[in-house]
Design a protein around this motif. Structure first.
Motif, PDB file in Angstrom:
ATOM      1  N   ILE A  81      25.527  -2.077-135.825  1.00  0.00           N
ATOM      2  CA  ILE A  81      25.696  -0.925-134.942  1.00  0.00           C
ATOM      3  C   ILE A  81      26.516  -1.430-133.767  1.00  0.00           C
ATOM      4  O   ILE A  81      26.084  -2.332-133.049  1.00  0.00           O
ATOM      5  CB  ILE A  81      24.340  -0.363-134.484  1.00  0.00           C
ATOM      6  CG1 ILE A  81      23.552   0.141-135.698  1.00  0.00           C
ATOM      7  CG2 ILE A  81      24.554   0.746-133.451  1.00  0.00           C
ATOM      8  CD1 ILE A  81      22.151   0.595-135.374  1.00  0.00           C
ATOM      9  N   LEU A  82      27.694  -0.873-133.586  1.00  0.00           N
ATOM     10  CA  LEU A  82      28.668  -1.432-132.661  1.00  0.00           C
ATOM     11  C   LEU A  82      29.117  -0.416-131.614  1.00  0.00           C
ATOM     12  O   LEU A  82      29.654   0.644-131.954  1.00  0.00           O
ATOM     13  CB  LEU A  82      29.882  -1.917-133.462  1.00  0.00           C
ATOM     14  CG  LEU A  82      31.076  -2.464-132.716  1.00  0.00           C
ATOM     15  CD1 LEU A  82      30.703  -3.716-131.921  1.00  0.00           C
ATOM     16  CD2 LEU A  82      32.199  -2.775-133.698  1.00  0.00           C
ATOM     17  N   ASP A  83      28.892  -0.747-130.354  1.00  0.00           N
ATOM     18  CA  ASP A  83      29.414   0.046-129.238  1.00  0.00           C
ATOM     19  C   ASP A  83      30.908  -0.268-129.121  1.00  0.00           C
ATOM     20  O   ASP A  83      31.329  -1.412-129.320  1.00  0.00           O
ATOM     21  CB  ASP A  83      28.676  -0.360-127.960  1.00  0.00           C
ATOM     22  CG  ASP A  83      29.065   0.460-126.747  1.00  0.00           C
ATOM     23  OD1 ASP A  83      29.829   1.436-126.885  1.00  0.00           O
ATOM     24  OD2 ASP A  83      28.590   0.115-125.646  1.00  0.00           O
ATOM     25  N   LEU A  84      31.717   0.715-128.821  1.00  0.00           N
ATOM     26  CA  LEU A  84      33.154   0.471-128.706  1.00  0.00           C
ATOM     27  C   LEU A  84      33.561  -0.045-127.332  1.00  0.00           C
ATOM     28  O   LEU A  84      34.534  -0.783-127.211  1.00  0.00           O
ATOM     29  CB  LEU A  84      33.935   1.743-129.038  1.00  0.00           C
ATOM     30  CG  LEU A  84      33.828   2.215-130.483  1.00  0.00           C
ATOM     31  CD1 LEU A  84      34.655   3.476-130.685  1.00  0.00           C
ATOM     32  CD2 LEU A  84      34.256   1.130-131.447  1.00  0.00           C
ATOM     33  N   MET A  85      32.820   0.328-126.287  1.00  0.00           N
ATOM     34  CA  MET A  85      33.173  -0.085-124.927  1.00  0.00           C
ATOM     35  C   MET A  85      32.256  -1.229-124.505  1.00  0.00           C
ATOM     36  O   MET A  85      31.150  -1.010-124.015  1.00  0.00           O
ATOM     37  CB  MET A  85      33.056   1.101-123.976  1.00  0.00           C
ATOM     38  CG  MET A  85      34.060   2.194-124.301  1.00  0.00           C
ATOM     39  SD  MET A  85      33.879   3.695-123.321  1.00  0.00           S
ATOM     40  CE  MET A  85      33.943   3.072-121.673  1.00  0.00           C
ATOM     41  N   LEU A  86      32.716  -2.455-124.719  1.00  0.00           N
ATOM     42  CA  LEU A  86      31.926  -3.656-124.467  1.00  0.00           C
ATOM     43  C   LEU A  86      32.656  -4.602-123.522  1.00  0.00           C
ATOM     44  O   LEU A  86      33.884  -4.624-123.500  1.00  0.00           O
ATOM     45  CB  LEU A  86      31.673  -4.412-125.781  1.00  0.00           C
ATOM     46  CG  LEU A  86      30.807  -3.733-126.816  1.00  0.00           C
ATOM     47  CD1 LEU A  86      30.943  -4.438-128.157  1.00  0.00           C
ATOM     48  CD2 LEU A  86      29.355  -3.725-126.364  1.00  0.00           C
ATOM     49  N   PRO A  87      31.907  -5.430-122.784  1.00  0.00           N
ATOM     50  CA  PRO A  87      32.556  -6.468-121.978  1.00  0.00           C
ATOM     51  C   PRO A  87      33.043  -7.622-122.868  1.00  0.00           C
ATOM     52  O   PRO A  87      32.568  -7.801-123.982  1.00  0.00           O
ATOM     53  CB  PRO A  87      31.452  -6.924-121.040  1.00  0.00           C
ATOM     54  CG  PRO A  87      30.173  -6.520-121.673  1.00  0.00           C
ATOM     55  CD  PRO A  87      30.476  -5.347-122.542  1.00  0.00           C
ATOM     56  N   LYS A  88      33.979  -8.371-122.359  1.00  0.00           N
ATOM     57  CA  LYS A  88      34.558  -9.580-122.981  1.00  0.00           C
ATOM     58  C   LYS A  88      35.447  -9.318-124.184  1.00  0.00           C
ATOM     59  O   LYS A  88      36.429  -9.998-124.375  1.00  0.00           O
ATOM     60  CB  LYS A  88      33.485 -10.612-123.328  1.00  0.00           C
ATOM     61  CG  LYS A  88      32.756 -11.139-122.129  1.00  0.00           C
ATOM     62  CD  LYS A  88      31.842 -12.267-122.505  1.00  0.00           C
ATOM     63  CE  LYS A  88      31.077 -12.728-121.282  1.00  0.00           C
ATOM     64  NZ  LYS A  88      30.143 -13.788-121.589  1.00  0.00           N
ATOM     65  N   MET A  89      35.080  -8.358-125.033  1.00  0.00           N
ATOM     66  CA  MET A  89      35.889  -8.004-126.200  1.00  0.00           C
ATOM     67  C   MET A  89      35.465  -6.602-126.617  1.00  0.00           C
ATOM     68  O   MET A  89      34.276  -6.369-126.826  1.00  0.00           O
ATOM     69  CB  MET A  89      35.646  -8.998-127.339  1.00  0.00           C
ATOM     70  CG  MET A  89      36.380  -8.687-128.615  1.00  0.00           C
ATOM     71  SD  MET A  89      35.921  -9.766-129.997  1.00  0.00           S
ATOM     72  CE  MET A  89      36.594 -11.315-129.461  1.00  0.00           C
ATOM     73  N   SER A  90      36.378  -5.693-126.729  1.00  0.00           N
ATOM     74  CA  SER A  90      36.012  -4.312-127.070  1.00  0.00           C
ATOM     75  C   SER A  90      35.489  -4.231-128.498  1.00  0.00           C
ATOM     76  O   SER A  90      35.765  -5.096-129.337  1.00  0.00           O
ATOM     77  CB  SER A  90      37.218  -3.373-126.907  1.00  0.00           C
ATOM     78  OG  SER A  90      38.091  -3.499-128.005  1.00  0.00           O
ATOM     79  N   GLY A  91      34.755  -3.176-128.768  1.00  0.00           N
ATOM     80  CA  GLY A  91      34.263  -2.957-130.122  1.00  0.00           C
ATOM     81  C   GLY A  91      35.389  -2.811-131.126  1.00  0.00           C
ATOM     82  O   GLY A  91      35.261  -3.231-132.275  1.00  0.00           O
ATOM     83  N   LEU A  92      36.514  -2.248-130.698  1.00  0.00           N
ATOM     84  CA  LEU A  92      37.658  -2.134-131.599  1.00  0.00           C
ATOM     85  C   LEU A  92      38.219  -3.504-131.975  1.00  0.00           C
ATOM     86  O   LEU A  92      38.670  -3.718-133.093  1.00  0.00           O
ATOM     87  CB  LEU A  92      38.756  -1.275-130.960  1.00  0.00           C
ATOM     88  CG  LEU A  92      38.401   0.198-130.770  1.00  0.00           C
ATOM     89  CD1 LEU A  92      39.506   0.899-129.983  1.00  0.00           C
ATOM     90  CD2 LEU A  92      38.185   0.872-132.100  1.00  0.00           C
ATOM     91  N   ASP A  93      38.177  -4.453-131.029  1.00  0.00           N
ATOM     92  CA  ASP A  93      38.654  -5.803-131.318  1.00  0.00           C
ATOM     93  C   ASP A  93      37.673  -6.578-132.192  1.00  0.00           C
ATOM     94  O   ASP A  93      38.070  -7.444-132.946  1.00  0.00           O
ATOM     95  CB  ASP A  93      38.921  -6.566-130.033  1.00  0.00           C
ATOM     96  CG  ASP A  93      40.136  -6.041-129.276  1.00  0.00           C
ATOM     97  OD1 ASP A  93      41.006  -5.422-129.918  1.00  0.00           O
ATOM     98  OD2 ASP A  93      40.192  -6.231-128.055  1.00  0.00           O
ATOM     99  N   VAL A  94      36.387  -6.269-132.040  1.00  0.00           N
ATOM    100  CA  VAL A  94      35.378  -6.937-132.862  1.00  0.00           C
ATOM    101  C   VAL A  94      35.650  -6.589-134.312  1.00  0.00           C
ATOM    102  O   VAL A  94      35.656  -7.419-135.177  1.00  0.00           O
ATOM    103  CB  VAL A  94      33.949  -6.518-132.461  1.00  0.00           C
ATOM    104  CG1 VAL A  94      32.926  -7.046-133.464  1.00  0.00           C
ATOM    105  CG2 VAL A  94      33.607  -7.014-131.063  1.00  0.00           C
TER     106      VAL A  94
END
Length: 68
Positions: A55-68
């Motif tokens: 379950i992945l949030d898209l707006m994250l610190p250090k690396m966005s969910g899209l980059d993950v």
């Protein structure tokens, strides 16, 4: 009914109250959960633990969910 059958779910979410609520609900359904509070540590946990579902949030610190 225990539907999770011990499957592993990784929650990558920077808001701890949201992550805690998700984890509680999923554990009640029989899933094993782990959590990460930022994209970089979430990606590392995914590589190390190979969860069945993320379950992945898209707006994250250090690396966005899209980059993950």
């Amino acid at each position: 009914m225990d539907t999770g059958s011990g499957r592993k779910i990784l929650i990558i979410e920077d808001e701890s109250d949201v992550a805690d609520l998700l984890a509680l609900s999923l554990r009640k359904a029989g899933f094993n959960t782990s959590a990460a509070a930022d994209g970089a540590s979430g990606l590392q946990k995914a590589r190390d633990n190979r969860p069945d579902f993320i379950i992945l949030d898209l707006m994250l610190p250090k690396m966005s969910g899209l980059d993950v």
